[in-house]
Design a protein around this motif. Sequence first.
Motif, PDB file in Angstrom:
ATOM      1  N   GLY A  95       0.791  -1.230   0.000  1.00 32.59           N
ATOM      2  CA  GLY A  95       0.000   0.000   0.000  1.00 32.59           C
ATOM      3  C   GLY A  95       0.817   1.271   0.000  1.00 32.59           C
ATOM      4  N   TYR A  96       2.095   1.212   0.403  1.00 28.82           N
ATOM      5  CA  TYR A  96       2.935   2.403   0.452  1.00 28.82           C
ATOM      6  C   TYR A  96       3.534   2.699  -0.920  1.00 28.82           C
ATOM      7  N   ALA A  97       4.035   3.926  -1.054  1.00 31.05           N
ATOM      8  CA  ALA A  97       4.606   4.357  -2.330  1.00 31.05           C
ATOM      9  C   ALA A  97       5.945   3.687  -2.603  1.00 31.05           C
ATOM     10  N   ILE A  98       6.217   3.466  -3.885  1.00 28.56           N
ATOM     11  CA  ILE A  98       7.539   3.009  -4.326  1.00 28.56           C
ATOM     12  C   ILE A  98       8.262   4.232  -4.874  1.00 28.56           C
ATOM     13  N   LYS A  99       9.455   4.473  -4.355  1.00 26.26           N
ATOM     14  CA  LYS A  99      10.215   5.660  -4.725  1.00 26.26           C
ATOM     15  C   LYS A  99      11.553   5.277  -5.346  1.00 26.26           C
ATOM     16  N   ALA A 100      12.140   6.260  -6.010  1.00 23.86           N
ATOM     17  CA  ALA A 100      13.480   6.078  -6.560  1.00 23.86           C
ATOM     18  C   ALA A 100      14.454   6.802  -5.653  1.00 23.86           C
ATOM     19  N   TYR A 101      15.260   6.058  -4.889  1.00 21.11           N
ATOM     20  CA  TYR A 101      16.155   6.675  -3.923  1.00 21.11           C
ATOM     21  C   TYR A 101      17.539   6.979  -4.491  1.00 21.11           C
ATOM     22  N   SER A 102      17.850   6.401  -5.620  1.00 19.44           N
ATOM     23  CA  SER A 102      19.144   6.676  -6.249  1.00 19.44           C
ATOM     24  C   SER A 102      19.107   6.152  -7.670  1.00 19.44           C
ATOM     25  N   LYS A 103      20.205   6.370  -8.403  1.00 19.51           N
ATOM     26  CA  LYS A 103      20.323   5.873  -9.770  1.00 19.51           C
ATOM     27  C   LYS A 103      21.600   5.066  -9.916  1.00 19.51           C
ATOM     28  N   SER A 104      21.552   4.092 -10.837  1.00 15.28           N
ATOM     29  CA  SER A 104      22.748   3.306 -11.122  1.00 15.28           C
ATOM     30  C   SER A 104      23.676   4.111 -12.022  1.00 15.28           C
ATOM     31  N   THR A 105      24.839   3.531 -12.334  1.00 17.49           N
ATOM     32  CA  THR A 105      25.802   4.231 -13.178  1.00 17.49           C
ATOM     33  C   THR A 105      25.261   4.499 -14.578  1.00 17.49           C
ATOM     34  N   ASN A 106      24.315   3.655 -15.024  1.00 16.31           N
ATOM     35  CA  ASN A 106      23.733   3.889 -16.354  1.00 16.31           C
ATOM     36  C   ASN A 106      22.474   4.750 -16.287  1.00 16.31           C
ATOM     37  N   GLY A 107      22.195   5.285 -15.098  1.00 18.48           N
ATOM     38  CA  GLY A 107      21.067   6.220 -14.955  1.00 18.48           C
ATOM     39  C   GLY A 107      19.743   5.579 -14.627  1.00 18.48           C
ATOM     40  N   ARG A 108      19.696   4.232 -14.475  1.00 19.07           N
ATOM     41  CA  ARG A 108      18.424   3.572 -14.177  1.00 19.07           C
ATOM     42  C   ARG A 108      18.073   3.752 -12.705  1.00 19.07           C
ATOM     43  N   PRO A 109      16.855   4.229 -12.403  1.00 20.87           N
ATOM     44  CA  PRO A 109      16.452   4.422 -11.000  1.00 20.87           C
ATOM     45  C   PRO A 109      16.339   3.101 -10.248  1.00 20.87           C
ATOM     46  N   TYR A 110      16.870   3.065  -9.026  1.00 22.90           N
ATOM     47  CA  TYR A 110      16.681   1.928  -8.139  1.00 22.90           C
ATOM     48  C   TYR A 110      15.388   2.151  -7.361  1.00 22.90           C
ATOM     49  N   LEU A 111      14.482   1.178  -7.407  1.00 22.94           N
ATOM     50  CA  LEU A 111      13.174   1.316  -6.778  1.00 22.94           C
ATOM     51  C   LEU A 111      13.153   0.630  -5.422  1.00 22.94           C
ATOM     52  N   ASP A 112      12.426   1.247  -4.463  1.00 24.95           N
ATOM     53  CA  ASP A 112      12.285   0.649  -3.141  1.00 24.95           C
ATOM     54  C   ASP A 112      10.993   1.133  -2.510  1.00 24.95           C
ATOM     55  N   CYS A 113      10.378   0.272  -1.703  1.00 28.95           N
ATOM     56  CA  CYS A 113       9.145   0.633  -0.998  1.00 28.95           C
ATOM     57  C   CYS A 113       9.481   1.564   0.156  1.00 28.95           C
ATOM     58  N   TYR A 114       8.709   2.630   0.307  1.00 25.55           N
ATOM     59  CA  TYR A 114       8.941   3.595   1.384  1.00 25.55           C
ATOM     60  C   TYR A 114       8.821   2.911   2.750  1.00 25.55           C
ATOM     61  N   ALA A 115       7.847   2.000   2.897  1.00 27.69           N
ATOM     62  CA  ALA A 115       7.657   1.311   4.181  1.00 27.69           C
ATOM     63  C   ALA A 115       8.822   0.398   4.496  1.00 27.69           C
ATOM     64  N   ASN A 116       9.493  -0.120   3.471  1.00 27.45           N
ATOM     65  CA  ASN A 116      10.655  -0.974   3.683  1.00 27.45           C
ATOM     66  C   ASN A 116      11.884  -0.145   4.044  1.00 27.45           C
ATOM     67  N   ARG A 117      12.089   0.929   3.314  1.00 32.21           N
ATOM     68  CA  ARG A 117      13.313   1.720   3.484  1.00 32.21           C
ATOM     69  C   ARG A 117      13.267   2.624   4.715  1.00 32.21           C
ATOM     70  N   SER A 118      12.108   3.240   4.971  1.00 32.73           N
ATOM     71  CA  SER A 118      12.038   4.238   6.036  1.00 32.73           C
ATOM     72  C   SER A 118      11.299   3.762   7.282  1.00 32.73           C
ATOM     73  N   LEU A 119      10.196   3.005   7.098  1.00 34.72           N
ATOM     74  CA  LEU A 119       9.407   2.568   8.245  1.00 34.72           C
ATOM     75  C   LEU A 119       9.802   1.179   8.731  1.00 34.72           C
TER      76      LEU A 119
END
Length: 503
Positions: free
Chosen positions: A330-354
């Motif tokens: 139910g929480y948002a998926i955000k892009a917290y950084s990019k790889s060397t080729n510019g592809r966004p790394y995706l992660d769930c906000y509830a996983n990363r922050s909560l």
Amino acid sequence: MKALYARQSLDKKDSLSIEGQIEQCKIMLRPKEDFKEYTDKGFSGKNTERPALNELLKDIESGLINGVIVYRLDRFSRNITDFYNLYEIMKRHNCDFQSVNEKFDTSTPMGRAMMGILITFAQMERESIQERVKDNYYYRIAQDGRWAGGPAPYGFKNAKTADNKPTLKTDKKKTEAVILIFRLYTEEASISLGKVAKILTEKGYQSNRTNGAWDTSTISKILQNTVYVKADEVLYQYLAIRQINFLNKMSDWNGLTSCHIVGKRVGNSNIRKYTDLKEQSVYLTNFTGIIDSKTYINAMNRLEQNEQIASANKPGILQELGGKLKCSCGYAIKAYSKSTNGRPYLDCYANRSLHSCKHKYNKFNFYDIQQETGIQIQEQLNHLSHLLKKKQRICADKKKEIKNLQKQLDNLLTLASKMSDELQDSIIDKIEQIQKQINELQLHLQINADIADSLQISQFQNTPPVPDYNNLSLEEKKYLSNLFIQKIVLHEDTGQIEIFWKL
């Protein structure tokens, strides 16, 4: 010797008293600097016929006074001509002029330059009631240090002093968490706010959130809050650099209490509390701090250096899908950084922050999601004509249904008007049921306007009427994404995406 001048024409509840003005003027004095008070109570500022003011002018001319400090410019004079003449007398006798509220000092080149501008405003409108109330409020909290921040911040409980003034008392368990937050963030070499949140969760500490979870925003707010800090001279100098307005004298900053910042922060929301305080004021509280001032300053410096990615979920990274990607939790998926080729790394906000979600999305390629979404939006565009006809048909059916129900309702109402009160009760439920059906159908028509009526893309004005999604600009893609898509759920277990449409 400095002169502290105060004037109050009427003793009103919502205006700053003579005593309050003098206390504010004392803040401008250097430690142990000599001063003399001049007060005119019950005299208007429209002219210079005031006993204390006349005494002050004589002392200036005799060389006794080398500087005048007032709380506000109009406490000295409300008349532009009078003010100019008074200032000329001071200037001839090398007497500087300082105003606490207007924040200028004629002993400096900038202050002298500003004087020519400020005297133009000396005859402007009188203080509004709102300003007077604020002045009086600031004076009261500075006098007794009462808690003026509403609900207690994390680690404290609302309480009363022996003389019934609002104060805060520490909550032992939560205070331990606050101390741990500052220790971790200032002493651990490579720790992040997210890591601090994770450690707190692992140790069993709960935040003030309903679910007790910690996130980076909560940690950051605690680190920035001066209410936890021992208010000593070191903290005073740190806040002075940030141009805050002090409500207590520097000599009172002895570390025996904490301090609290009041006043609405204005301007861009991206301006952090720890970098810009010129629109706010600070006063000494009536309770002790729990964090050393140097620890607090170290935390502030680290926050400035480690400013987190502000554009984590902005379209600049997630482009037209910004804010649309959701985890199955139910929480948002955000892009917290990019790889060397510019592809966004995706992660769930509830996983990363909560730290309340276990889903991982490192196997999802954002550009694949973007491409699949574009294909499906194109299909929606290709079928737009069909969808429009279908929706028009549905709307026509609903309107027909409303018409039939309205006819039934009219018949029942006519029948009820001819019945006795006892018999009317027998059909009242049926009337209410039909009216409820009509209301629901009318509401459905209002909130389901045709998407085709909302499209504002230039290609729809040309032939063919349906545009090629891949050839649209980023702004046009954002527009279509917001128009068509409610959310895009990523399923870690199947590796599939599920698009929820607004159709």
